[in-house]
Motif scaffolding. Sequence first.
Motif, PDB file in Angstrom:
ATOM      1  N   LEU A 129      -8.688  -7.357   1.235  1.00  0.00           N
ATOM      2  CA  LEU A 129      -7.459  -7.606   0.490  1.00  0.00           C
ATOM      3  C   LEU A 129      -6.492  -6.495   0.883  1.00  0.00           C
ATOM      4  CD1 LEU A 129      -5.935  -9.295  -1.589  1.00  0.00           C
ATOM      5  CD2 LEU A 129      -6.936  -7.834  -3.375  1.00  0.00           C
ATOM      6  N   ILE A 130      -5.364  -6.872   1.470  1.00  0.00           N
ATOM      7  CA  ILE A 130      -4.411  -5.917   2.034  1.00  0.00           C
ATOM      8  C   ILE A 130      -3.103  -5.982   1.258  1.00  0.00           C
ATOM      9  CG2 ILE A 130      -3.036  -5.349   4.092  1.00  0.00           C
ATOM     10  CD1 ILE A 130      -5.363  -6.681   5.707  1.00  0.00           C
ATOM     11  N   ASP A 131      -2.546  -4.830   0.951  1.00  0.00           N
ATOM     12  CA  ASP A 131      -1.265  -4.741   0.258  1.00  0.00           C
ATOM     13  C   ASP A 131      -0.322  -3.870   1.082  1.00  0.00           C
ATOM     14  OD1 ASP A 131       0.199  -5.230  -2.403  1.00  0.00           O
ATOM     15  OD2 ASP A 131       0.414  -3.066  -2.121  1.00  0.00           O
ATOM     16  N   LEU A 132       0.923  -4.305   1.203  1.00  0.00           N
ATOM     17  CA  LEU A 132       1.927  -3.520   1.920  1.00  0.00           C
ATOM     18  C   LEU A 132       2.408  -2.411   0.992  1.00  0.00           C
ATOM     19  CD1 LEU A 132       4.042  -6.384   3.549  1.00  0.00           C
ATOM     20  CD2 LEU A 132       1.858  -5.423   4.267  1.00  0.00           C
ATOM     21  N   ASP A 133       2.245  -1.182   1.413  1.00  0.00           N
ATOM     22  CA  ASP A 133       2.621  -0.034   0.593  1.00  0.00           C
ATOM     23  C   ASP A 133       4.136   0.036   0.423  1.00  0.00           C
ATOM     24  OD1 ASP A 133      -0.063   0.765   0.409  1.00  0.00           O
ATOM     25  OD2 ASP A 133       0.090   1.988   2.227  1.00  0.00           O
ATOM     26  N   HIS A 134       4.569   0.205  -0.816  1.00  0.00           N
ATOM     27  CA  HIS A 134       5.986   0.406  -1.153  1.00  0.00           C
ATOM     28  C   HIS A 134       6.895  -0.719  -0.620  1.00  0.00           C
ATOM     29  CE1 HIS A 134       4.786   4.295  -2.631  1.00  0.00           C
ATOM     30  NE2 HIS A 134       4.308   4.626  -1.448  1.00  0.00           N
ATOM     31  N   PHE A 135       6.401  -1.945  -0.631  1.00  0.00           N
ATOM     32  CA  PHE A 135       7.176  -3.069  -0.106  1.00  0.00           C
ATOM     33  C   PHE A 135       8.462  -3.283  -0.899  1.00  0.00           C
ATOM     34  CE2 PHE A 135       8.137  -7.659   0.089  1.00  0.00           C
ATOM     35  CZ  PHE A 135       8.416  -7.751   1.438  1.00  0.00           C
ATOM     36  N   LYS A 136       8.412  -3.118  -2.209  1.00  0.00           N
ATOM     37  CA  LYS A 136       9.618  -3.292  -3.031  1.00  0.00           C
ATOM     38  C   LYS A 136      10.723  -2.348  -2.565  1.00  0.00           C
ATOM     39  CE  LYS A 136      11.199  -3.279  -7.850  1.00  0.00           C
ATOM     40  NZ  LYS A 136      12.536  -2.892  -7.481  1.00  0.00           N
ATOM     41  N   GLY A 137      10.342  -1.146  -2.166  1.00  0.00           N
ATOM     42  CA  GLY A 137      11.321  -0.187  -1.666  1.00  0.00           C
ATOM     43  C   GLY A 137      11.999  -0.663  -0.388  1.00  0.00           C
ATOM     44  N   ILE A 138      11.273  -1.379   0.448  1.00  0.00           N
ATOM     45  CA  ILE A 138      11.879  -1.932   1.667  1.00  0.00           C
ATOM     46  C   ILE A 138      12.919  -2.980   1.286  1.00  0.00           C
ATOM     47  CG2 ILE A 138      11.428  -3.338   3.729  1.00  0.00           C
ATOM     48  CD1 ILE A 138       8.746  -1.800   3.957  1.00  0.00           C
ATOM     49  N   ASN A 139      12.545  -3.891   0.393  1.00  0.00           N
ATOM     50  CA  ASN A 139      13.507  -4.902  -0.061  1.00  0.00           C
ATOM     51  C   ASN A 139      14.722  -4.255  -0.711  1.00  0.00           C
ATOM     52  OD1 ASN A 139      12.415  -7.364   0.736  1.00  0.00           O
ATOM     53  ND2 ASN A 139      11.167  -7.562  -1.097  1.00  0.00           N
ATOM     54  N   ASP A 140      14.479  -3.258  -1.576  1.00  0.00           N
ATOM     55  CA  ASP A 140      15.575  -2.607  -2.301  1.00  0.00           C
ATOM     56  C   ASP A 140      16.481  -1.800  -1.377  1.00  0.00           C
ATOM     57  OD1 ASP A 140      14.500  -3.696  -4.600  1.00  0.00           O
ATOM     58  OD2 ASP A 140      13.677  -1.794  -5.349  1.00  0.00           O
ATOM     59  N   SER A 141      15.910  -1.110  -0.408  1.00  0.00           N
ATOM     60  CA  SER A 141      16.693  -0.229   0.463  1.00  0.00           C
ATOM     61  C   SER A 141      17.310  -0.937   1.664  1.00  0.00           C
ATOM     62  CB  SER A 141      15.816   0.910   0.980  1.00  0.00           C
ATOM     63  OG  SER A 141      15.347   1.702  -0.081  1.00  0.00           O
ATOM     64  N   PHE A 142      16.612  -1.942   2.194  1.00  0.00           N
ATOM     65  CA  PHE A 142      17.048  -2.553   3.451  1.00  0.00           C
ATOM     66  C   PHE A 142      17.396  -4.032   3.323  1.00  0.00           C
ATOM     67  CE2 PHE A 142      14.154   0.968   4.407  1.00  0.00           C
ATOM     68  CZ  PHE A 142      14.990   1.768   5.174  1.00  0.00           C
ATOM     69  N   GLY A 143      17.164  -4.607   2.160  1.00  0.00           N
ATOM     70  CA  GLY A 143      17.518  -6.007   1.931  1.00  0.00           C
ATOM     71  C   GLY A 143      16.355  -6.962   2.139  1.00  0.00           C
ATOM     72  N   HIS A 144      16.523  -8.152   1.583  1.00  0.00           N
ATOM     73  CA  HIS A 144      15.453  -9.145   1.635  1.00  0.00           C
ATOM     74  C   HIS A 144      15.246  -9.716   3.034  1.00  0.00           C
ATOM     75  CE1 HIS A 144      14.413  -9.196  -2.599  1.00  0.00           C
ATOM     76  NE2 HIS A 144      15.692  -8.922  -2.815  1.00  0.00           N
ATOM     77  N   ALA A 145      16.262  -9.701   3.866  1.00  0.00           N
ATOM     78  CA  ALA A 145      16.070 -10.161   5.249  1.00  0.00           C
ATOM     79  C   ALA A 145      15.081  -9.245   5.966  1.00  0.00           C
ATOM     80  CB  ALA A 145      17.397 -10.220   5.997  1.00  0.00           C
ATOM     81  N   MET A 146      15.199  -7.951   5.726  1.00  0.00           N
ATOM     82  CA  MET A 146      14.248  -7.011   6.320  1.00  0.00           C
ATOM     83  C   MET A 146      12.869  -7.218   5.704  1.00  0.00           C
ATOM     84  SD  MET A 146      13.333  -4.685   8.429  1.00  0.00           S
ATOM     85  CE  MET A 146      14.862  -4.129   9.148  1.00  0.00           C
ATOM     86  N   GLY A 147      12.820  -7.451   4.402  1.00  0.00           N
ATOM     87  CA  GLY A 147      11.542  -7.741   3.756  1.00  0.00           C
ATOM     88  C   GLY A 147      10.872  -8.953   4.376  1.00  0.00           C
ATOM     89  N   ASP A 148      11.656  -9.992   4.661  1.00  0.00           N
ATOM     90  CA  ASP A 148      11.110 -11.183   5.316  1.00  0.00           C
ATOM     91  C   ASP A 148      10.595 -10.849   6.716  1.00  0.00           C
ATOM     92  OD1 ASP A 148      11.730 -12.700   3.095  1.00  0.00           O
ATOM     93  OD2 ASP A 148      13.507 -13.627   3.984  1.00  0.00           O
ATOM     94  N   GLU A 149      11.358 -10.046   7.445  1.00  0.00           N
ATOM     95  CA  GLU A 149      10.923  -9.636   8.789  1.00  0.00           C
ATOM     96  C   GLU A 149       9.589  -8.894   8.710  1.00  0.00           C
ATOM     97  OE1 GLU A 149      12.058  -6.480  12.338  1.00  0.00           O
ATOM     98  OE2 GLU A 149      13.690  -7.186  11.074  1.00  0.00           O
ATOM     99  N   VAL A 150       9.454  -8.026   7.718  1.00  0.00           N
ATOM    100  CA  VAL A 150       8.219  -7.265   7.546  1.00  0.00           C
ATOM    101  C   VAL A 150       7.047  -8.211   7.286  1.00  0.00           C
ATOM    102  CG1 VAL A 150       7.028  -5.669   5.986  1.00  0.00           C
ATOM    103  CG2 VAL A 150       9.308  -5.104   6.847  1.00  0.00           C
ATOM    104  N   LEU A 151       7.215  -9.141   6.367  1.00  0.00           N
ATOM    105  CA  LEU A 151       6.128 -10.084   6.050  1.00  0.00           C
ATOM    106  C   LEU A 151       5.720 -10.906   7.271  1.00  0.00           C
ATOM    107  CD1 LEU A 151       7.319 -11.327   2.555  1.00  0.00           C
ATOM    108  CD2 LEU A 151       5.318  -9.892   3.032  1.00  0.00           C
TER     109      LEU A 151
END
Length: 127
Positions: A3-25
């Motif tokens: 079971l894998i979790d992306l560390d501090h993912f909410k911070g990526i969305n908050d700091s860089f936007g949801h498009a970046m969050g989508d790219e990360v996923l």
Amino acid sequence: MILIDLDHFKGINDSFGHAMGDEVLIKVAATLLRVVRKADLVGRYGGEEFLVILPQTGNHEAMNLAELVRIAVKALTWADSRVRLTVSGGICEAQGETVDALIEAADRKLYLAKAAGRDRMEGYPSE
């Protein structure tokens, strides 16, 4: 199972936007598929969690594979060079319990990895 979790993912969305969050996923999913074996199954389990099913794999071999995943994700590069991503994971070996119990055991290991500072995998030796 891992079971894998992306560390501090909410911070990526908050700091860089949801498009970046989508790219990360998307990039993490592609990395998982590239790193795991053909017999393994990869799926998105929750918002920023992924589940990897490792058929007929012992805990020690699963831990080695989980480390390969962790290292591969940490090495990813991003459109915005300020983005840094690590993952934490919980590894658990099936021993006849239900699927829900197995996921709960992996989740407990994941929380141990988070509590120990993130960017790590927990699971060996088995419980």
